[in-house]
Every structure is written in structure tokens, then in C-alpha cells.
Design a protein around this motif. Sequence first.
Motif, PDB file in Angstrom:
ATOM      1  N   ASP A 128       0.591  -1.401  -0.179  1.00 42.90           N
ATOM      2  CA  ASP A 128       0.208   0.371   0.130  1.00 42.90           C
ATOM      3  C   ASP A 128       0.918   1.252  -0.227  1.00 42.90           C
ATOM      4  N   PHE A 129       0.146   2.299  -1.113  1.00 45.65           N
ATOM      5  CA  PHE A 129       1.482   3.166  -1.278  1.00 45.65           C
ATOM      6  C   PHE A 129       1.891   4.003   0.409  1.00 45.65           C
ATOM      7  N   GLU A 130       0.491   4.803   0.283  1.00 43.21           N
ATOM      8  CA  GLU A 130       0.305   5.320   1.480  1.00 43.21           C
ATOM      9  C   GLU A 130       1.042   4.698   2.763  1.00 43.21           C
ATOM     10  N   LEU A 131       0.622   3.857   3.369  1.00 46.83           N
ATOM     11  CA  LEU A 131       1.390   2.819   4.835  1.00 46.83           C
ATOM     12  C   LEU A 131       3.212   2.918   4.025  1.00 46.83           C
ATOM     13  N   VAL A 132       3.355   2.421   2.900  1.00 53.31           N
ATOM     14  CA  VAL A 132       4.701   2.387   2.691  1.00 53.31           C
ATOM     15  C   VAL A 132       5.758   3.758   2.733  1.00 53.31           C
ATOM     16  N   GLN A 133       4.936   5.167   2.526  1.00 54.65           N
ATOM     17  CA  GLN A 133       5.149   6.160   2.800  1.00 54.65           C
ATOM     18  C   GLN A 133       5.382   7.050   4.263  1.00 54.65           C
ATOM     19  N   ASP A 134       4.234   6.335   5.270  1.00 53.92           N
ATOM     20  CA  ASP A 134       3.420   6.961   5.999  1.00 53.92           C
ATOM     21  C   ASP A 134       4.636   6.049   7.875  1.00 53.92           C
ATOM     22  N   PHE A 135       5.434   4.590   6.989  1.00 51.06           N
ATOM     23  CA  PHE A 135       6.602   3.999   7.719  1.00 51.06           C
ATOM     24  C   PHE A 135       7.776   4.672   7.261  1.00 51.06           C
ATOM     25  N   VAL A 136       7.922   4.118   6.421  1.00 51.01           N
ATOM     26  CA  VAL A 136       9.921   5.593   5.818  1.00 51.01           C
ATOM     27  C   VAL A 136       9.595   7.085   6.654  1.00 51.01           C
ATOM     28  N   ALA A 137       8.267   7.542   6.920  1.00 50.58           N
ATOM     29  CA  ALA A 137       8.552   8.443   7.537  1.00 50.58           C
ATOM     30  C   ALA A 137       8.919   8.764   9.255  1.00 50.58           C
ATOM     31  N   TRP A 138       7.849   7.599   9.684  1.00 48.13           N
ATOM     32  CA  TRP A 138       8.169   6.708  10.733  1.00 48.13           C
ATOM     33  C   TRP A 138       9.070   6.935  11.374  1.00 48.13           C
ATOM     34  N   ILE A 139      10.044   5.700  10.467  1.00 52.41           N
ATOM     35  CA  ILE A 139      11.386   4.887  10.594  1.00 52.41           C
ATOM     36  C   ILE A 139      12.065   6.445  10.689  1.00 52.41           C
ATOM     37  N   ARG A 140      12.210   7.858   9.698  1.00 54.98           N
ATOM     38  CA  ARG A 140      13.293   8.674   9.615  1.00 54.98           C
ATOM     39  C   ARG A 140      12.837   9.645  10.691  1.00 54.98           C
ATOM     40  N   SER A 141      12.441   9.697  11.429  1.00 52.89           N
ATOM     41  CA  SER A 141      11.826  10.477  12.054  1.00 52.89           C
ATOM     42  C   SER A 141      11.863  10.077  13.898  1.00 52.89           C
ATOM     43  N   LEU A 142      12.672   8.524  14.150  1.00 50.70           N
ATOM     44  CA  LEU A 142      13.392   8.022  14.503  1.00 50.70           C
ATOM     45  C   LEU A 142      14.692   8.893  14.780  1.00 50.70           C
ATOM     46  N   ASP A 143      15.294   9.698  13.973  1.00 50.05           N
ATOM     47  CA  ASP A 143      17.140  10.550  13.867  1.00 50.05           C
ATOM     48  C   ASP A 143      17.832   9.569  14.087  1.00 50.05           C
ATOM     49  N   VAL A 144      17.834   8.027  13.800  1.00 50.54           N
ATOM     50  CA  VAL A 144      18.342   7.466  14.274  1.00 50.54           C
ATOM     51  C   VAL A 144      18.980   6.239  12.740  1.00 50.54           C
ATOM     52  N   THR A 145      19.776   5.801  12.866  1.00 47.47           N
ATOM     53  CA  THR A 145      20.785   5.103  12.126  1.00 47.47           C
ATOM     54  C   THR A 145      22.186   4.177  12.573  1.00 47.47           C
ATOM     55  N   GLY A 146      21.545   3.108  11.733  1.00 46.99           N
ATOM     56  CA  GLY A 146      22.243   1.425  12.314  1.00 46.99           C
ATOM     57  C   GLY A 146      22.442   1.192  12.946  1.00 46.99           C
ATOM     58  N   TYR A 147      23.552  -0.253  14.441  1.00 45.20           N
ATOM     59  CA  TYR A 147      23.121  -0.547  15.042  1.00 45.20           C
ATOM     60  C   TYR A 147      23.105   0.437  16.860  1.00 45.20           C
ATOM     61  N   GLN A 148      21.622   0.384  17.446  1.00 48.20           N
ATOM     62  CA  GLN A 148      21.502   0.917  18.339  1.00 48.20           C
ATOM     63  C   GLN A 148      21.908   0.503  19.962  1.00 48.20           C
ATOM     64  N   GLY A 149      21.508  -1.383  19.835  1.00 45.52           N
ATOM     65  CA  GLY A 149      21.452  -1.570  21.438  1.00 45.52           C
ATOM     66  C   GLY A 149      21.880  -3.322  20.703  1.00 45.52           C
ATOM     67  N   PRO A 150      22.009  -4.036  21.687  1.00 52.13           N
ATOM     68  CA  PRO A 150      21.946  -5.445  21.776  1.00 52.13           C
ATOM     69  C   PRO A 150      21.309  -6.214  21.707  1.00 52.13           C
ATOM     70  N   PRO A 151      20.848  -7.821  20.427  1.00 54.71           N
ATOM     71  CA  PRO A 151      20.146  -8.367  20.675  1.00 54.71           C
ATOM     72  C   PRO A 151      19.221  -8.191  22.098  1.00 54.71           C
ATOM     73  N   PHE A 152      18.317  -8.599  22.257  1.00 55.01           N
ATOM     74  CA  PHE A 152      17.441  -9.427  23.270  1.00 55.01           C
ATOM     75  C   PHE A 152      17.542 -10.494  23.717  1.00 55.01           C
ATOM     76  N   GLU A 153      18.382 -11.703  23.210  1.00 52.44           N
ATOM     77  CA  GLU A 153      19.021 -12.474  23.805  1.00 52.44           C
ATOM     78  C   GLU A 153      20.169 -12.497  24.699  1.00 52.44           C
ATOM     79  N   TRP A 154      21.260 -11.475  24.178  1.00 52.97           N
ATOM     80  CA  TRP A 154      22.326 -10.928  24.630  1.00 52.97           C
ATOM     81  C   TRP A 154      21.952 -10.181  26.630  1.00 52.97           C
ATOM     82  N   LEU A 155      20.709  -9.074  26.079  1.00 57.65           N
ATOM     83  CA  LEU A 155      19.837  -8.161  27.394  1.00 57.65           C
ATOM     84  C   LEU A 155      19.596  -9.458  28.556  1.00 57.65           C
ATOM     85  N   SER A 156      18.651 -10.478  27.666  1.00 58.24           N
ATOM     86  CA  SER A 156      18.741 -11.165  29.275  1.00 58.24           C
ATOM     87  C   SER A 156      19.262 -12.357  29.054  1.00 58.24           C
ATOM     88  N   LEU A 157      20.926 -12.964  28.583  1.00 58.67           N
ATOM     89  CA  LEU A 157      21.858 -13.205  29.337  1.00 58.67           C
ATOM     90  C   LEU A 157      22.010 -12.485  30.361  1.00 58.67           C
TER      91      LEU A 157
END
Length: 214
Positions: free
Chosen positions: A176-205
Motif C-alpha cells: 500500500d503506497f500510503e502505508l509504505v510512505q508513512d512507515f518510512v516517514a516514521w523510521i526517519r522520524s526516529l532520527d537514528v541509523t545503524g546499530y542502536q542496542g544489543p539483541p534481546f537474547e544478550w540482554l536476557s543473558l
Amino acid sequence: MAIHSYVVRYDSGFAPNPFYGFCSLATCKPDIRKHAKIGDWILGSGSGNVAVNRGGYMVFAMCVTEAMSFDQYDADLRFEGKKPFRLGSRKQSCGDNIYFRESAASPWGQRDSFHSDADGTLHREHVEIDTAVNRVLISGDFVYFGGSGPKIPEALRDADGRNLVCTGIGRSKFDDFELVQDFVAWIRSLDVTGYQGPPFEWLSLRKRTTQKFP
């Protein structure tokens, strides 16, 4: 452009592998690896089972910027660090660059990895499933949160009202074109890229190993 959404049942840093400057999907999810096109997005959300309780939270999102064969992945020096070293650090141990062969007619070899048998030898079932689709997806445009990602907005739904978050086994595809555009806009609004934090299993360990016992 489309979004391929699925649940990351085992967030260990192996599939996807978000290290060394690229997010790669080289094992598991054969349907996504077969059909995702350059420019498509892949969204991985957390597991909703009681042990994890991360349903609806983002683990990672990657825009597919390259696709290549296992042979190309094995030979590309950019991804040398993704070849697993099981006795190394957590990051080294979960490398996903695990398949190689001498020629196109040779059988697949499998490096000691998360998909090998416990003694490090080749696990035939994983080899068959993984190599059934000889395609690795690469992204230089991604964000990976692991076990600390944000909640995916409920408002991200397609024209039929389908929620972007996949809740079962397999994948959900949205074009869905509008959904894809809204999703990308939301991702960009987070204003971060790349690796941000460890995998869940690392945190659990980490929680288990730092727990105090009487």
C-alpha cells in the motif's frame, strides 16, 4: 516498494546480523530472501511469547540496498567480519557469513555457527533450508534496536485495516503506497541509523548472569 514484516523469534544477532556497518539477512526467512527487491523494507518485530513479551516492538528495519549469492557474500571482503568465530566475542560468534563451496557444482560447506550442530559440524537440515534460496539481503540503510526498540504505531495500517505488525509464523507483505510512505516517514522520524542496542537474547543473558542468588 513494499514492506515485508515478520516476527524475530530468536533475536541473537545472527538473523538478522546488524554488525560491521551492514544489516544482513543471510539465513532463515527464505520467502523474504527470495522475493524482497532492492528498495523494499524489511521490518522485524519482537516475539509476543511470555518469555520475551516484546510483541509489537521493533527489533529492526532495513531497506534492501543489495542482494547477492552466498558465493558473492563469502568472497566480498566487506563482509569478512561476518564470518563467525565461535570462540570470540558475542558479535564474532553470531556471524551469518557461513556458507561456502569450491565451485558451483560442489556441495555447500558450513562454518561453525549458530546453524551448525553442537560440535560445530554441518547441520544438514539448516543447510538445506538456508541454501534453498541462494540469496543474501544486505542493507546499508537500517536501524537495529535489538531488545530495546520502540513500539510500532498502531496507526500504521494498510487500506484494508491490516496492522503492519506480523503476529504469526511467516511474513506479511504490504505494498500500500500510503502505508509504505508513512512507515518510512516514521523510521526517519526516529532520527537514528545503524546499530542502536544489543539483541534481546544478550540482554536476557546479562540479566541472568548478574542475578544475585541467596
